[in-house]
Structure formats: C-alpha cells, structure tokens
Design a protein around this motif. Sequence first.
Motif, PDB file in Angstrom:
ATOM      1  N   ARG A  87      20.056  26.443  11.173  1.00  0.00           N
ATOM      2  CA  ARG A  87      20.018  27.681  11.961  1.00  0.00           C
ATOM      3  C   ARG A  87      19.920  27.311  13.434  1.00  0.00           C
ATOM      4  NH1 ARG A  87      18.599  33.172  11.218  1.00  0.00           N
ATOM      5  NH2 ARG A  87      17.822  34.135  13.131  1.00  0.00           N
ATOM      6  N   GLU A  88      20.897  27.768  14.216  1.00  0.00           N
ATOM      7  CA  GLU A  88      20.907  27.490  15.643  1.00  0.00           C
ATOM      8  C   GLU A  88      19.851  28.338  16.343  1.00  0.00           C
ATOM      9  OE1 GLU A  88      22.712  25.063  16.591  1.00  0.00           O
ATOM     10  OE2 GLU A  88      23.827  24.891  14.706  1.00  0.00           O
ATOM     11  N   GLN A  89      19.101  27.717  17.210  1.00  0.00           N
ATOM     12  CA  GLN A  89      18.057  28.427  17.935  1.00  0.00           C
ATOM     13  C   GLN A  89      18.632  29.404  18.956  1.00  0.00           C
ATOM     14  OE1 GLN A  89      15.367  28.234  16.024  1.00  0.00           O
ATOM     15  NE2 GLN A  89      14.065  27.863  17.819  1.00  0.00           N
ATOM     16  N   ALA A  90      19.762  29.082  19.502  1.00  0.00           N
ATOM     17  CA  ALA A  90      20.315  29.902  20.596  1.00  0.00           C
ATOM     18  C   ALA A  90      20.792  31.256  20.104  1.00  0.00           C
ATOM     19  CB  ALA A  90      21.455  29.146  21.278  1.00  0.00           C
ATOM     20  N   ASP A  91      21.530  31.282  19.003  1.00  0.00           N
ATOM     21  CA  ASP A  91      22.141  32.544  18.580  1.00  0.00           C
ATOM     22  C   ASP A  91      21.850  32.921  17.134  1.00  0.00           C
ATOM     23  OD1 ASP A  91      23.635  30.679  17.209  1.00  0.00           O
ATOM     24  OD2 ASP A  91      25.497  31.031  18.323  1.00  0.00           O
ATOM     25  N   GLY A  92      21.054  32.136  16.407  1.00  0.00           N
ATOM     26  CA  GLY A  92      20.711  32.465  15.031  1.00  0.00           C
ATOM     27  C   GLY A  92      21.813  32.194  14.033  1.00  0.00           C
ATOM     28  N   ARG A  93      22.900  31.576  14.458  1.00  0.00           N
ATOM     29  CA  ARG A  93      23.995  31.292  13.527  1.00  0.00           C
ATOM     30  C   ARG A  93      23.540  30.266  12.486  1.00  0.00           C
ATOM     31  NH1 ARG A  93      27.840  27.337  14.189  1.00  0.00           N
ATOM     32  NH2 ARG A  93      27.031  27.062  16.324  1.00  0.00           N
ATOM     33  N   GLU A  94      23.942  30.512  11.224  1.00  0.00           N
ATOM     34  CA  GLU A  94      23.518  29.633  10.135  1.00  0.00           C
ATOM     35  C   GLU A  94      24.723  29.027   9.436  1.00  0.00           C
ATOM     36  OE1 GLU A  94      19.268  31.756   8.904  1.00  0.00           O
ATOM     37  OE2 GLU A  94      20.868  31.530   7.405  1.00  0.00           O
ATOM     38  N   THR A  95      24.571  27.788   9.013  1.00  0.00           N
ATOM     39  CA  THR A  95      25.582  27.107   8.213  1.00  0.00           C
ATOM     40  C   THR A  95      24.888  26.402   7.057  1.00  0.00           C
ATOM     41  OG1 THR A  95      25.413  25.175   9.679  1.00  0.00           O
ATOM     42  CG2 THR A  95      27.199  26.742  10.110  1.00  0.00           C
ATOM     43  N   VAL A  96      25.604  26.298   5.950  1.00  0.00           N
ATOM     44  CA  VAL A  96      25.089  25.589   4.774  1.00  0.00           C
ATOM     45  C   VAL A  96      25.481  24.117   4.900  1.00  0.00           C
ATOM     46  CG1 VAL A  96      25.159  25.382   2.274  1.00  0.00           C
ATOM     47  CG2 VAL A  96      25.237  27.644   3.344  1.00  0.00           C
ATOM     48  N   LEU A  97      24.488  23.248   4.875  1.00  0.00           N
ATOM     49  CA  LEU A  97      24.748  21.815   4.971  1.00  0.00           C
ATOM     50  C   LEU A  97      24.868  21.157   3.599  1.00  0.00           C
ATOM     51  CD1 LEU A  97      22.325  20.767   7.870  1.00  0.00           C
ATOM     52  CD2 LEU A  97      24.701  21.577   8.001  1.00  0.00           C
ATOM     53  N   ALA A  98      24.065  21.619   2.638  1.00  0.00           N
ATOM     54  CA  ALA A  98      24.085  21.008   1.304  1.00  0.00           C
ATOM     55  C   ALA A  98      23.708  22.066   0.286  1.00  0.00           C
ATOM     56  CB  ALA A  98      23.122  19.825   1.238  1.00  0.00           C
ATOM     57  N   PRO A  99      24.690  22.619  -0.446  1.00  0.00           N
ATOM     58  CA  PRO A  99      24.399  23.681  -1.409  1.00  0.00           C
ATOM     59  C   PRO A  99      24.099  23.133  -2.806  1.00  0.00           C
ATOM     60  CG  PRO A  99      26.768  23.409  -1.206  1.00  0.00           C
ATOM     61  CD  PRO A  99      26.135  22.387  -0.278  1.00  0.00           C
ATOM     62  N   GLY A 100      23.754  24.063  -3.704  1.00  0.00           N
ATOM     63  CA  GLY A 100      23.739  23.749  -5.127  1.00  0.00           C
ATOM     64  C   GLY A 100      22.551  22.989  -5.651  1.00  0.00           C
ATOM     65  N   GLY A 101      21.391  23.125  -5.022  1.00  0.00           N
ATOM     66  CA  GLY A 101      20.215  22.433  -5.511  1.00  0.00           C
ATOM     67  C   GLY A 101      19.854  21.232  -4.671  1.00  0.00           C
ATOM     68  N   ARG A 102      19.512  21.471  -3.411  1.00  0.00           N
ATOM     69  CA  ARG A 102      19.138  20.406  -2.484  1.00  0.00           C
ATOM     70  C   ARG A 102      17.881  20.832  -1.727  1.00  0.00           C
ATOM     71  NH1 ARG A 102      22.586  18.791  -5.320  1.00  0.00           N
ATOM     72  NH2 ARG A 102      24.555  17.748  -4.782  1.00  0.00           N
ATOM     73  N   VAL A 103      16.983  19.908  -1.513  1.00  0.00           N
ATOM     74  CA  VAL A 103      15.735  20.194  -0.796  1.00  0.00           C
ATOM     75  C   VAL A 103      15.409  19.030   0.125  1.00  0.00           C
ATOM     76  CG1 VAL A 103      14.771  21.681  -2.596  1.00  0.00           C
ATOM     77  CG2 VAL A 103      14.335  19.219  -2.675  1.00  0.00           C
ATOM     78  N   HIS A 104      14.384  19.251   0.969  1.00  0.00           N
ATOM     79  CA  HIS A 104      13.843  18.194   1.838  1.00  0.00           C
ATOM     80  C   HIS A 104      14.920  17.609   2.755  1.00  0.00           C
ATOM     81  CE1 HIS A 104      10.112  18.578  -0.127  1.00  0.00           C
ATOM     82  NE2 HIS A 104      10.164  17.592  -0.985  1.00  0.00           N
ATOM     83  N   GLY A 105      15.747  18.456   3.330  1.00  0.00           N
ATOM     84  CA  GLY A 105      16.815  17.970   4.199  1.00  0.00           C
ATOM     85  C   GLY A 105      16.314  17.546   5.563  1.00  0.00           C
TER      86      GLY A 105
END
Length: 1022
Positions: free
Chosen positions: A380-398
């Motif tokens: 999640r970008e701090q400037a504008d709140g835009r979000e992107t998925v970096l690792a889907p499908g059961g991933r934690v502790h990124g």
Amino acid sequence: MRLRFTSVTNGMATAAHGGERVVAEVQNILWSVPRDGTAATPLTPPDLEPSRPALSPDGRKVAMSAYRGGSFGIWVMDADGSGLRRLTDGPFDDRAPAWSPDGRTIAFCSERGGDPVAGSPYRIWAVSAAGGEPRRLTGARDQPGPRPDGAWEDFDPVWSHDGTRVLFVRAEVAASGLTARTIASVPATGGPVTVEHTATTGNLLAPAVSPAGRIAWLRSTPRPSRTEAIALFADGRAVELDDEIAAAPPRWIDDERLLVTVGGRFRMIRPHRDHAGEEIPLDATLEVRRPAYTVKKYMLEAERSRQVRGVHLPHLSPDGGSIAFAALNSLWVVGARGGTPRKVSRSSPTTYVQGPVWSPDGRALIFTDDRDGLNSVRRREQADGRETVLAPGGRVHGTLSPDGARLACLDLAGNLLVKDLATGEEKVLAAPLGGGGLPSRPSWSPGGRYLALCDRNRLNNRFREGHNLIRVVDTDSGASRLHGLAPHVSLSDRYASGPVWSPDGHWLACVSESALWLLPVGADGAPNGPARALSDEPADHPSWSGDSRTLLYQSNGRLRLLTIDASGSPSGAPRTVPVTLTYRRPKPVDTVVHTGLLWDGTGSAPRADVDILISGGRVTAVEPHRPGRPAVRHIDASDRTVLPGLWDAHTHPWQYTYGARQGALQLAYGITTTVSLGGFAYEQTRLRDDIAAGRLAAPRLLATGELLDGSRVAYSMGRAHRTREGFARSLSRAAALDWDFVKTYVRAPFARMEEAARHAHERLGVLSGGHLCSQGLLAGQDLTTHLKATERAEYGHGATPEGHTHQDTLELYTRGDFHMIATPFAATLLIGLHPEVADDARVKAMMPSWDVTAVEGMAARQPTPDELTSLRREVGVYRRVVHGGGRLLLGTDAPLTPVGLHLHMAMRALHRYGMSPAEVLTTVTRAPARVFGVADHLGTVEPGKLADLTIVDGNPFEDFDALIRISGAVRGGRLYERAVLEGAFSHSAAHSAPHGGWATVSDQMLRDGCCEGPSALPQVGW
C-alpha cells in the motif's frame, strides 16, 4: 483435599530380590507399597517428578530419573525416602536408570555428548552409584555394531545377569519415526555392540534380565484406532495375561517372577505358568492443598469506551519517525513521539489484516490480509493509498529486500519463498525444520544475499522438542546454517522474537528469556561474539530504524524506543511511545426472540413457545410467547430450538494462517465463546479488542499468552525459558495484556508451574492449567487441557496405550475442584459415519482448502470397529467423570481439528456413547461458564445474563444430530446469521495448491503434534 489411589493408569512398580520391598510410581509420587495391602507411604516430594524407579539389588537404594530443575537427571535415595541426591546433572536429559548386579554402577540412556544445535541422540551411559563423571558406552566414533552408517537412538538399558554387559533397545530412525526392533548389548567396559534379539513387527521396549539370565521385554504395536497393543514376552515367547499390560517396564523379582502392571494393578506373575499371578494391593492416600482466590471481574460487554490494548506487530519506519501497526482490524500509523494514530485502512469483519512492515524506502507498507479468501501479501503506497498484490494464494510474513526488488515471505506450509517482483518468478528456498506452526518472518541481510529467520531443530528422534534457533539461508544457493543465541538457549518463540538484521549488518536483534538481546554477526549471519542483553524489562517484536541506531519493541503492552550506539550498547534508557486509541462496543438493538423450544441451561426441562427479551445486549426477560411485543428486531425461531451460546473451551487463535475464517466458522457452527489455551500474546489481545469492538466476526474470546514452556519447545507459540527471571518476565506481561488464563506446557518445571498458578490466582484472578495432571494438581493448577496428550515422562497420565483409564486418574477429576477439558480427537471418525456433514457450505465455502481436503478425506473413510471401540472407551471416561461429580468441559484444540465442525462431532460422540442431550450441552454451556468464572454473565439463558444464543433448525432433544443445523448465533445481543457468514466467503478467489498439495499445510501444523495418539515408544509422547 484427600485423594485415595487403589488402581493405576500408568504407574509402575519395582521390587528388591524376593519382592519383600516394593516401590511404586503412582501419580508422580514414589510410594513404599506393603505386600499385605496396608497403607502405602509416600517417599518423594511433588516437585521431584520421579519416573522409572529401580531398586538396588540389596533393596537399600532407589534410583530414578527425575525432572526437578527442568531436565531429567539420575537421582538416588535410600529406600525409605531419605538421603535424596542427584547423581547426574546438566542441560541434557538422563533417563531409565538400571543397577548393575553388584549395586556399584548405574547404566542409563542420555542425550549427553550431543550438540544442542546439530542434535543429541540418546546413547547408553554409565556412572558410579557413588558419584563421578558418567562414561559413554555406545555412540563412540567408529564403534562396531548395528546401524553404524545410519541414525539411531539407544534407550532402556538393563544389565546382564553377570554384570559383564549392558543390554538396551536400539531403534532405527526412518522418515516415519523410530523403529525399535533390536535388542543389543555392549560390554560394561565399552566395546563392540552385539545384536541379542530382533523382531519383525512392532517396537521393542524395556528389556529385563533375571538373576539367572532369563530375558523379558515389551512389544508395542500401533493400531489404526490411535491406540497401541502392548504384549509381554519372556524367554522369546509371548506371555498370556488376563488383562491389559501397561507400557511400564517389567522387573524380575527372582528367576521365576516378574513384577508388572496389569489391568491397573501391580502383579507378580510367573511367565508361561500363570495368567493372573499375585496382586500387590495399593492403598495410597495423598493430601493436597488446593488454592483459594478471588476471581477477577470480567468486563465482557462494557458500554463505556475502552483503551486499545492490542497494538499488534508494530514496525518502525526507516527514518525512525513513524510506527505502523494493526489494531481494531485496521492498519494504523503513529508518530514516534506518540499520540493519536492515523488510520491507514480498515478491513471488513470477515477479513483479517496483519503484519505491516515498511518498504526500505519508507514509501509503502507491506502487509497481509485475506480479502481474496486466503492470506496474500500486499503493498500500500503511503502517498495515495494505491494497493497492489505482491504474493497471492496463501502467503504471510512478507518483507522486501533492501533494494526493493525481491519479496521474501512464507507460504502456509512454512516454506521460505523469494519472489522476483520484476519477473514474477517465485522459488522455494527452504522447507521448515520444525512443525507445529510456521517459522518467523524472514529478515534480509544488508546486501540482500542472506535471509535470517527463526526455526526449530529437534534434539533427537525420541521426543519432539528442540530449540528455537537462528537459521540463515543463502538466497543464491539455498544452503542454510543454524546458530544458537548461546548454547542450549532458545529464542522466545517463532512468531516475532527475531532474528531481525540491523540495516548496517552488524547485529541480529532477538528476544530470548523474554528480554531484548543483540547478537553480533558477520556478513553471512554467523555469530562473531557473545549475545548481550539490552535491558531487563520484558520485550517482544523488535524492529530497527534504517540507520541501525534505534530499536522499537513492545514491553508490557507499551511501545518502547531504545537508542543504540555503534558498539551495540544502549544510549540512555528506553522511552515509551504513548498511543491514544479507544473503541466502544457497538450498541445492540432491542430484540425479541420467539423460540419454539428453549433449553435455558439451568437444569430445567426445555420449554415450548417462549419469548426471550433482549435489551442492551442482555436478557431482560424469558416469558411465554406473546404476539406483538415491541422491539427493534424480531427473530422468528418459532420452529427452532434456542440454546445458550455454545462454548469451545480449547482453541488456539491461528489467524496468522486462517485469517478471518476461523472466527466466522465458529459462529456459523453456533459457537459464541471460545477459550484460547495458547497463542501469540499480543495477537490474542488484539483479537479480543477486534471482536469486542465489532470489527471482526468471531465468538467472544477468553485470551491467554503463549504456552509457557521450559528450555525446549515444540510449537511456534511455545515460549521458551531456561531461567526463573525469564519466566517472570513472560508472566509480567499477563496483567498488562489482561490474560484470562495462564497455561504452562510440557517442559515447564514444577517450580515454574507453581509460579504460574500463583501468578494466575493472586495477580490476575484467573485459572491456570496445562497438560500435566498430577503435577498440575499438586502445583496448584486448576485443570488439564486434555485427558491424554503429550507428557514429559515416557508415558501419559490420562489413559493406557489401549485407552483405559483407571481409578487413580478418575480420583483427581472427581474428588475436588480440579477439572478436565475433554478434547476427543477421535470423534472426527464420526464424519465417516455421517458424510453429509462434509457436503455443507460451511465446509465447502468457509473452510480453507487444506481443511476441505482433510474433511473430505474423513468423510470418505469408514471407521473400523476397533476405532469406534477406542472412542467409546474414551467417552466412557468422560461419562464417569460427570457421573462421579466432576465438571467436564468440551473443547476441540482447533485448528488442529476442523474448526467448528469438530465440536459437533465431539458432542455426537458424547451422546452416542451414553450421555444425555442435557449432559452433553452442559459441557459446552453452563460448565465452562462456571469453571472460567463468568457464570454471572454466560452459560444460561436467564434475565441479567448476556444474550448469547445458539439457534438450531430442529430439536436436538428428539434428534441429537439436528444440533449441527445451526441457523444463527447471537453474541451479546448481536445476530450472526449463518447464511450471511457463508455468503461472505462464497466468492473467494480460487487458489492454486502449494508445492506438495494442500495437505502439506495441515501436515505442517500437525507435525510433531501433541495429540495424534499414544506411543509407548516415546517419539512424541502423549
């Protein structure tokens, strides 16, 4: 309280030549047992914890393995209980002493000589009975004998009749565990190992040699019913007996007679000549002082505003100016000087957000949530709140590499993954070493070549515990190395106790003994000096500023900042970052519930056509139905049954893999209150806030901390302690985080169990308990969390290998205020008899994929008659406890079992095997409310009580199986409809299975588990 024991579940006896003097271990005490049946005399204090007693050949001394101090050592005392002294000491375990025929030497099995990081297999040792340094008999380099080219464990030594050799069991290590099919021997002075006997099936245990050289042993054979068949052999032939023989070692009294434990009684038998033998009557009376304390006042549904306690996994920004954290199921950022935080994002009540960390440039937050059905790592970008998925499908502790180009994370089976964000390529770097939960969040080295995380070794293959160690993985080659913070020292847990690499690469910040430490390391993460403690206050969850000069951590619920100089020393005292964040319970609307049938839990018969009036979240009246009553909301349950809200009295909050599904599933199965019996302390505090604030759809949570353990641990949530000071630091967090229970675990010594019970009672006003029955009772604890589960001794208290429970154990649960939480794991077998429960939206849509796979497998398998007999036997114990005046609570240990569903299978098991519907329902309503001190609020449907209700589509008093047909649950006046909960998860995205399939996720959780079944061969114990 006075307890009287007349038969034993897992005790053993030893006798001198001729059998005139008998010493028996019964409920963790050694007793002198007269042959004539007169009263036995206790010989040992409760904190000694003796096991495997052995009388010297002349009957004047007793040797034993005892756990006093936190490790098993060999102890010796006079046969009258005087002159107690420790013969061996140290951090390794010494077990199973055996006297030489001349009484001068004691052989034993031990881990000594091993390595606390690389491993410490059991070998055979000997020591002079007068004292001195032990000497190794097996396991020396290049010693000839079986298995020299493979892994093995040696245990259960016994001397040859002439004293020239020591016989023992040698077990081979295979992927499935130990296979013990060899009895070997070694010269008493050391030398080649020789095979004496081999078996083709089962596992050999506890050989015994008579004065003339006759050999006896036990053989255990696992059964599919999670039980084991124990057989006695003498002179190479099976011995016929008229009852079950215990897994306790047999002892020769003379050349004709063996002393064994059969059918809960001590007997002297002549193998192959009689089946019954001569019984040695037991009449042992134990005086126990029970605690008295004032139960805390629970504020379960307070109207007023509350300060948030659950600031979860805070993380310091690279510039040191901001702190990100999760609370109230939202992400927040607060300045390093404190104040009111800024809300970054808010999740829905059926989504769970966790673990924000800053990107290396400080421009974004990397976090995990499950809005797509399974945990995914997002940015999640701090400037504008835009979000992107970096690792889907059961991933934690990124966490991002220092250059931001790669993501390190874990999958839900605990594998360490690295993903190239430009190409999308993801590779598995390392599989987890230990089970029982995931390793910790990985931490990057400054150059991005190495990752450090906390993983667990296993010291040997007989017992599951090990140390939480620093594991450094080379991202180029995948090679990894293990390092201890110090010898025999664990990091506190495998959640967020580090290691955390300083950005300059000089230090790893770690939490051990619940204090903050710095370990100096080289560029490859190898320690290059001793660790140093930074402060003496409790610490959790460290993170660094980008200049490696400031550490953020949590201490007793506070955020603390500590400045570090270039030498790694504190520059002044830590300072607190005040966080002002409050919440208020959502005000429930006035409600009338029209019920066709009400069972109120008070002991009264069910009533038909009743109205339950609710205002302010509490029941104001229970009256005959009257149409047209004014209310904001009417719930029409006129063709349904209403019960007090169901409890699951043994769960583990596991949202870091399950996400929001765990709580929603419990509600969908009618559960309105859960009791955590172990989890991550700050996460549980956060969850309790989230639920109370209405931000997470889940049952009310009674929270605790981690499993407070000794120097070795199994589960990721186990809290390791070698010192009393470290244990005290862990306990000191309990008041700040407002624990509702204090749980000690398998390796916590008796003195720590006492300390935990006192702290729970006197400082918190709450219950304490754990796995250990007699030790728990004598230490002042209030309950056990299972009938049968892992013990630290080689056999458990609750049931014999074949599943029988005798009078001594029942006495503990029926004579006073010591309680049992039943967790009938084998009740999952009933899914095979009722496969329709798997064809249910709560399974298909709401359970995670690994549990769907597991439940479908259970539904496809019919239980065997032997398995059902074992389950009937277990439920028979619970029924006898209830009918004997004990108070029984029902739990599931979820998510080790299918969440929500297993409670219903457990209730069906209790009803199937003899308990009435009212008796069963009491174990999940009134009984837990009384035991946990909240009977003024919960457990029954009465005016003044909180409006916790379970609505059943059917009448379980006519058809008990109808109980699973939950249409809704009311928690504190707030309605959760099953259909709505199902709908929240029905559109979850499809996910690809991880490497090895979905079963690998549940396998990782169950691996090295506590309760998979009995094992007379002590691999994991039970």
